[in-house]
Design an enzyme around this catalytic site. Structure first.
Site, PDB file in Angstrom:
ATOM      1  N   ASP A  17       1.876  -0.568  -4.613  1.00 55.43           N
ATOM      2  CA  ASP A  17       3.226  -0.013  -4.544  1.00 55.43           C
ATOM      3  C   ASP A  17       4.207  -1.165  -4.335  1.00 55.43           C
ATOM      4  O   ASP A  17       4.750  -1.360  -3.245  1.00 55.43           O
ATOM      5  CB  ASP A  17       3.305   0.991  -3.387  1.00 55.43           C
ATOM      6  CG  ASP A  17       4.530   1.884  -3.464  1.00 55.43           C
ATOM      7  OD1 ASP A  17       5.192   1.886  -4.511  1.00 55.43           O
ATOM      8  OD2 ASP A  17       4.815   2.591  -2.482  1.00 55.43           O
ATOM      9  N   GLU A  89      10.406   4.081 -13.097  1.00 58.93           N
ATOM     10  CA  GLU A  89      11.182   5.263 -12.704  1.00 58.93           C
ATOM     11  C   GLU A  89      12.473   5.414 -13.491  1.00 58.93           C
ATOM     12  O   GLU A  89      13.193   4.450 -13.764  1.00 58.93           O
ATOM     13  CB  GLU A  89      11.504   5.179 -11.205  1.00 58.93           C
ATOM     14  CG  GLU A  89      12.099   6.452 -10.635  1.00 58.93           C
ATOM     15  CD  GLU A  89      11.588   6.747  -9.242  1.00 58.93           C
ATOM     16  OE1 GLU A  89      12.054   7.727  -8.652  1.00 58.93           O
ATOM     17  OE2 GLU A  89      10.721   6.013  -8.748  1.00 58.93           O
ATOM     18  N   LYS A 125       8.229   7.784 -14.278  1.00 55.03           N
ATOM     19  CA  LYS A 125       8.401   8.471 -12.993  1.00 55.03           C
ATOM     20  C   LYS A 125       9.696   9.296 -13.014  1.00 55.03           C
ATOM     21  O   LYS A 125      10.769   8.803 -13.358  1.00 55.03           O
ATOM     22  CB  LYS A 125       8.471   7.457 -11.845  1.00 55.03           C
ATOM     23  CG  LYS A 125       7.167   6.744 -11.578  1.00 55.03           C
ATOM     24  CD  LYS A 125       7.298   5.717 -10.477  1.00 55.03           C
ATOM     25  CE  LYS A 125       7.400   6.339  -9.103  1.00 55.03           C
ATOM     26  NZ  LYS A 125       7.395   5.303  -8.042  1.00 55.03           N
ATOM     27  N   THR A 149       7.395  12.103  -8.877  1.00 53.92           N
ATOM     28  CA  THR A 149       7.533  11.461  -7.582  1.00 53.92           C
ATOM     29  C   THR A 149       8.461  12.258  -6.673  1.00 53.92           C
ATOM     30  O   THR A 149       8.941  13.332  -7.053  1.00 53.92           O
ATOM     31  CB  THR A 149       8.027  10.018  -7.785  1.00 53.92           C
ATOM     32  OG1 THR A 149       8.004   9.324  -6.547  1.00 53.92           O
ATOM     33  CG2 THR A 149       9.430   9.989  -8.367  1.00 53.92           C
ATOM     34  N   PHE A 171       4.462  12.232  -1.024  1.00 53.77           N
ATOM     35  CA  PHE A 171       4.909  11.166  -0.133  1.00 53.77           C
ATOM     36  C   PHE A 171       4.431  11.412   1.296  1.00 53.77           C
ATOM     37  O   PHE A 171       5.128  12.013   2.116  1.00 53.77           O
ATOM     38  CB  PHE A 171       6.432  11.064  -0.181  1.00 53.77           C
ATOM     39  CG  PHE A 171       6.954  10.215  -1.305  1.00 53.77           C
ATOM     40  CD1 PHE A 171       6.370  10.251  -2.559  1.00 53.77           C
ATOM     41  CD2 PHE A 171       8.040   9.386  -1.121  1.00 53.77           C
ATOM     42  CE1 PHE A 171       6.847   9.472  -3.601  1.00 53.77           C
ATOM     43  CE2 PHE A 171       8.536   8.594  -2.155  1.00 53.77           C
ATOM     44  CZ  PHE A 171       7.944   8.635  -3.391  1.00 53.77           C
TER      45      PHE A 171
END
Length: 308
Positions: A17, A89, A125, A149, A171
């Protein structure tokens, strides 16, 4: 005894990440993920200075295009040192505009393909809004695979699975943060609400035969990672990856197919929105996450403008 990181890799695909190429090269994950916050951090790394100048020059004053080119260039660099995929993203400010999400996703894929990278190495994303999920459903049918996400609620996970998205990123750490702030309690081990959320989703998907990949994200400590050992994928910061690499203790598998999950339920738009309304944590963290990514996207745009 091998490290916990090497043990984890035996039953979970490990994803980095970060946009830090040095950390990725050192820790050898299969996949990697980025977002506006991580790209902003990457932009501050001296090794990216020349790249920032180049994308700004190539974009000829188009700041939006410069940001997209920077995201794709960072992703392309990462793909040179990992065997799997990069997640890139879409601008969080488009999260409630399905046509705009589709257009931006297609633009990002076109930039990757122009750089010689096939779409099967990229995940787009999108925030797990109703509009994001619908856009993802269309993108999947176009051969553009997606990573949904900012996922905090079970309703989001249900809707994503029904839409046939390739992967979701619940998350863990942000769910933990909300409950810790709300109750004042320190959660550890299996009682952690973030761990419980991913476990519930994983069991639901496996029980009902969904192909959507569950990738736990946003970890606060290695205890959360240990409780989700066996999840399809886990995306982990370099700091926590290093802790796992340094720890020689035993890491048993916790999640595995065969546990009984809840019965399948298909949510209409109104049912989805009502379920989100009833989930204060999910609603608050989704909105907060979109705002945070939007602010970091704006900072990245300002940085691109300053490089003119």
């Amino acid at each position: 005894m091998t490290s916990k990181l090497e043990q984890l890799k035996q039953f979970t695909t490990v994803v980095a990440d970060t946009g830090d190429l040095d950390a990725i090269t050192r820790l050898k994950p299969v996949d990697a993920t980025t977002n506006p916050s991580l790209l902003l951090k990457a932009a501050a790394i001296p090794g990216y200075a020349d790249l920032l100048k180049q994308v700004k020059s190539d974009a000829k004053g188009n700041i939006d295009l410069a940001c997209d080119k920077f995201a794709v260039a960072v992703g392309a660099g990462i793909l040179k040192v990992i065997p799997g995929r990069i997640s890139t993203e879409v601008d969080a400010r488009l999260s409630f505009d399905e046509p705009a999400l589709l257009k931006k996703a297609q633009q990002l894929i076109a930039l990757y393909e122009a750089a010689g990278i096939q779409r099967d190495r990229v995940l787009i994303k999108l925030a797990s809004t109703w509009e994001g999920i619908r856009a993802a459903e269309k993108l999947e049918k176009q051969g553009i695979q997606t990573n949904l996400t900012l996922l905090f609620s079970f309703a989001q996970a249900q809707a994503c699975a029904d839409a046939g998205v390739f992967l979701i990123s619940p998350f863990v750490g942000r769910i933990y943060d909300w409950y810790k702030k709300s109750t004042g309690k320190e959660y550890v081990g299996a009682e952690d609400p973030g761990v419980q959320s991913v476990t519930r989703i994983y069991d639901y998907y496996k029980t009902n035969g969904y192909d959507t990949v569950v990738m736990g994200a946003s970890f606060r400590n290695i205890g959360q990672i240990e409780q989700l050992a066996g999840c399809d994928r886990l995306t982990i910061s370099p700091e926590l990856l290093q802790q796992l690499s340094d720890d020689q203790g035993e890491l048993p598998r916790i999640l595995k197919p065969g546990n009984t999950g809840e019965a399948k339920q298909h949510l209409s738009e109104s049912q989805f929105r009502w379920a989100m309304n009833e989930d204060a944590m999910g609603t608050e963290k989704l909105a907060e996450g979109i705002r945070q990514f939007a602010r970091d996207q704006e900072k990245l745009e300002n940085l691109m403008a300053d490089k003119a």
